[in-house]
Design a protein around this motif. Sequence first.
Motif, mmCIF file in Angstrom:
data_model
loop_
_atom_site.group_PDB
_atom_site.id
_atom_site.type_symbol
_atom_site.label_atom_id
_atom_site.label_comp_id
_atom_site.label_asym_id
_atom_site.label_seq_id
_atom_site.Cartn_x
_atom_site.Cartn_y
_atom_site.Cartn_z
ATOM 1 N N HIS A 187 -44.475 -103.547 -34.136
ATOM 2 C CA HIS A 187 -45.075 -102.441 -34.194
ATOM 3 C C HIS A 187 -44.327 -101.119 -33.753
ATOM 4 O O HIS A 187 -44.272 -100.840 -34.908
ATOM 5 N N SER A 188 -44.111 -101.181 -32.825
ATOM 6 C CA SER A 188 -42.505 -99.853 -32.403
ATOM 7 C C SER A 188 -41.667 -99.239 -33.296
ATOM 8 O O SER A 188 -41.248 -98.282 -34.277
ATOM 9 N N ILE A 189 -41.380 -100.922 -33.799
ATOM 10 C CA ILE A 189 -39.928 -100.410 -34.852
ATOM 11 C C ILE A 189 -40.971 -100.343 -36.225
ATOM 12 O O ILE A 189 -40.154 -99.428 -37.126
ATOM 13 N N ASP A 190 -41.129 -100.671 -36.919
ATOM 14 C CA ASP A 190 -42.337 -100.999 -37.914
ATOM 15 C C ASP A 190 -43.272 -98.929 -38.129
ATOM 16 O O ASP A 190 -42.122 -98.703 -38.907
ATOM 17 N N ALA A 191 -43.377 -98.930 -37.042
ATOM 18 C CA ALA A 191 -43.635 -97.434 -37.154
ATOM 19 C C ALA A 191 -42.641 -96.514 -36.671
ATOM 20 O O ALA A 191 -43.097 -95.379 -36.619
ATOM 21 N N ASN A 226 -46.581 -107.513 -25.776
ATOM 22 C CA ASN A 226 -45.598 -106.626 -25.484
ATOM 23 C C ASN A 226 -43.899 -107.015 -26.228
ATOM 24 O O ASN A 226 -43.708 -106.312 -27.283
ATOM 25 N N LEU A 227 -44.200 -108.100 -26.675
ATOM 26 C CA LEU A 227 -43.164 -109.162 -27.852
ATOM 27 C C LEU A 227 -43.943 -108.302 -29.118
ATOM 28 O O LEU A 227 -43.173 -107.729 -30.135
ATOM 29 N N ALA A 228 -44.951 -107.507 -29.908
ATOM 30 C CA ALA A 228 -46.107 -107.573 -30.497
ATOM 31 C C ALA A 228 -45.339 -106.017 -30.604
ATOM 32 O O ALA A 228 -45.528 -105.225 -32.086
ATOM 33 N N ARG A 229 -46.157 -105.538 -29.480
ATOM 34 C CA ARG A 229 -45.505 -104.168 -29.469
ATOM 35 C C ARG A 229 -44.254 -103.654 -29.919
ATOM 36 O O ARG A 229 -43.528 -102.960 -30.591
ATOM 37 N N TYR A 230 -42.769 -104.721 -29.767
ATOM 38 C CA TYR A 230 -41.593 -104.212 -29.436
ATOM 39 C C TYR A 230 -42.136 -104.456 -31.309
ATOM 40 O O TYR A 230 -41.036 -103.156 -31.864
ATOM 41 N N GLU A 233 -41.660 -95.571 -34.475
ATOM 42 C CA GLU A 233 -41.765 -95.304 -32.440
ATOM 43 C C GLU A 233 -41.005 -95.662 -31.630
ATOM 44 O O GLU A 233 -41.614 -96.626 -30.726
ATOM 45 N N TRP A 234 -39.818 -94.901 -31.277
ATOM 46 C CA TRP A 234 -38.586 -94.792 -30.602
ATOM 47 C C TRP A 234 -38.855 -95.059 -29.264
ATOM 48 O O TRP A 234 -38.567 -95.036 -28.335
ATOM 49 N N GLU A 235 -39.794 -94.058 -28.749
ATOM 50 C CA GLU A 235 -40.219 -93.468 -27.400
ATOM 51 C C GLU A 235 -40.941 -95.140 -26.170
ATOM 52 O O GLU A 235 -40.826 -95.657 -25.769
ATOM 53 N N GLN A 236 -41.992 -95.815 -27.538
ATOM 54 C CA GLN A 236 -42.641 -96.460 -27.522
ATOM 55 C C GLN A 236 -42.200 -97.467 -26.715
ATOM 56 O O GLN A 236 -42.115 -98.599 -26.276
ATOM 57 N N LEU A 237 -41.457 -97.498 -27.816
ATOM 58 C CA LEU A 237 -39.510 -98.865 -28.130
ATOM 59 C C LEU A 237 -38.745 -99.009 -26.998
ATOM 60 O O LEU A 237 -39.582 -99.772 -25.830
ATOM 61 N N ALA A 238 -38.693 -97.980 -26.425
ATOM 62 C CA ALA A 238 -37.734 -97.886 -25.540
ATOM 63 C C ALA A 238 -38.834 -98.105 -23.954
ATOM 64 O O ALA A 238 -37.932 -98.777 -22.914
ATOM 65 N N PHE A 293 -38.774 -101.785 -22.770
ATOM 66 C CA PHE A 293 -36.949 -102.378 -21.628
ATOM 67 C C PHE A 293 -36.515 -101.486 -20.422
ATOM 68 O O PHE A 293 -37.186 -100.792 -20.137
ATOM 69 N N THR A 294 -36.521 -103.049 -19.316
ATOM 70 C CA THR A 294 -35.511 -102.347 -18.470
ATOM 71 C C THR A 294 -34.634 -101.109 -18.940
ATOM 72 O O THR A 294 -34.485 -101.247 -20.076
ATOM 73 N N GLU A 295 -34.363 -99.971 -17.634
ATOM 74 C CA GLU A 295 -33.667 -98.889 -17.794
ATOM 75 C C GLU A 295 -32.187 -99.836 -18.221
ATOM 76 O O GLU A 295 -30.965 -99.531 -18.959
ATOM 77 N N ASP A 296 -31.682 -101.302 -17.707
ATOM 78 C CA ASP A 296 -30.101 -101.218 -17.826
ATOM 79 C C ASP A 296 -30.437 -102.715 -18.667
ATOM 80 O O ASP A 296 -29.639 -103.617 -18.867
ATOM 81 N N ALA A 297 -31.054 -102.835 -19.513
ATOM 82 C CA ALA A 297 -31.534 -103.918 -20.348
ATOM 83 C C ALA A 297 -30.292 -104.523 -21.420
ATOM 84 O O ALA A 297 -29.393 -103.116 -21.383
ATOM 85 N N THR A 298 -30.177 -105.522 -21.378
ATOM 86 C CA THR A 298 -29.131 -105.840 -23.009
ATOM 87 C C THR A 298 -29.675 -106.406 -23.404
ATOM 88 O O THR A 298 -31.217 -106.845 -23.705
ATOM 89 N N ALA A 299 -28.844 -106.242 -24.642
ATOM 90 C CA ALA A 299 -29.726 -106.662 -26.096
ATOM 91 C C ALA A 299 -28.322 -107.797 -26.638
ATOM 92 O O ALA A 299 -27.486 -106.858 -26.968
#
Lengths: 189, 165
Positions: A44-48, A38-42, A50-55, A58-64
């Motif tokens: 990969h999604s950013i570099d590609a 999942n961390l790799a997908r994070y 792919e915002w839906e895959q990135l979303a 995360f949990t809906e109420d995640a924090t960053a």
Amino acid sequence: MASGSRSSSNDLGTKVPEPVTDDERVRELFDRMRIVENLARYHHSIDAKEWEQLASLFTEDATAEYRSLNDISLFGLEGTYTGRDTIIDWIRTGQEPFQFNGAPTHFMTNHVIEFSEDGATSKSSFNDVDLPTGLTIGTGIYTCTHIRVADDWKIESMRLEQRLCDSVISSIVAQRAALDQKSTEGGTG
Amino acid sequence: VEPTTLARLEAAADRIELTELLHSFHQAVDSRDWQWFERIFLPDAAIEFVSLNDYRIFGMEGRHEGRQAIIDWVKTGVAPFDWNGAPVHFMANHVFELDGDTARSTTNLHEVDLVSGIVICSGLYKAEHVRTPEGWRIRFFHLGMWITDGVRQSLEQQRPWDESA
């Protein structure tokens, strides 16, 4: 030792928890692999972009949370962001100047993971590369908490502590300025 | 003979645990957590550092025996650099040879200079591991490093050293 008595020490990486049964050892093995993937997908999604895959990671109420490890502030991106949609907007804004036709620029490794009653905490090292100059933009530590959701894991909190390299700031600023100029000219939609 | 499913799972578990052990090496160094670093090694572990391109750096070359000597050696190596916790060592491409309660690993490393942004070195790590009741530990760690030409000027400004020493 019952299955619920795993170590919940915050002392990341000091020991591998010792599940009693083979089933539990196998489950933890796959949990570790899934979390690292999942961390790799994070990234990969950013570099590609792919915002839906990135979303979906995360949990809906995640924090960053983003924190600079030196005094260089990164275009006002510091702070804490709550909620999946807010997080994605924040990352999109940060990545907007960098268009490399899918070429990856984010590299994450050195993962260590510790399990607790509530889920898991991971610590990972990352570096990103400035493709115009070939220099490292900066390095950072990601500290994330993960919770099990159905058969998968989701990120419920993510903290990035990053240090930008002294030398690369001008290249990054130039790319950001080019984007701003393009927006001013009405070139982006 | 095809290994049993359980044997495969155990080999996979060993690989994951060994990978985390190797990752702990640089997580501990980059966060300057020496207590964590210490726990990675057997008390009588040894470490060996060689240059792959005849470029001496900080007097780091040679063999160091015993956990305390290893810690002192690493502390000396990172002493000039204070990055406030930002990592500079990135490991990848781990491969393992498992042999019961011992194992060997090969790992690639690249290291980044946070001043210039230039890659400091390409490193090849070869380690020997032992399974203990507390988990896998390192008993021997060999580091081979090629320091890049491009980073020398930046490094020399951060820490002058005597190459003839």
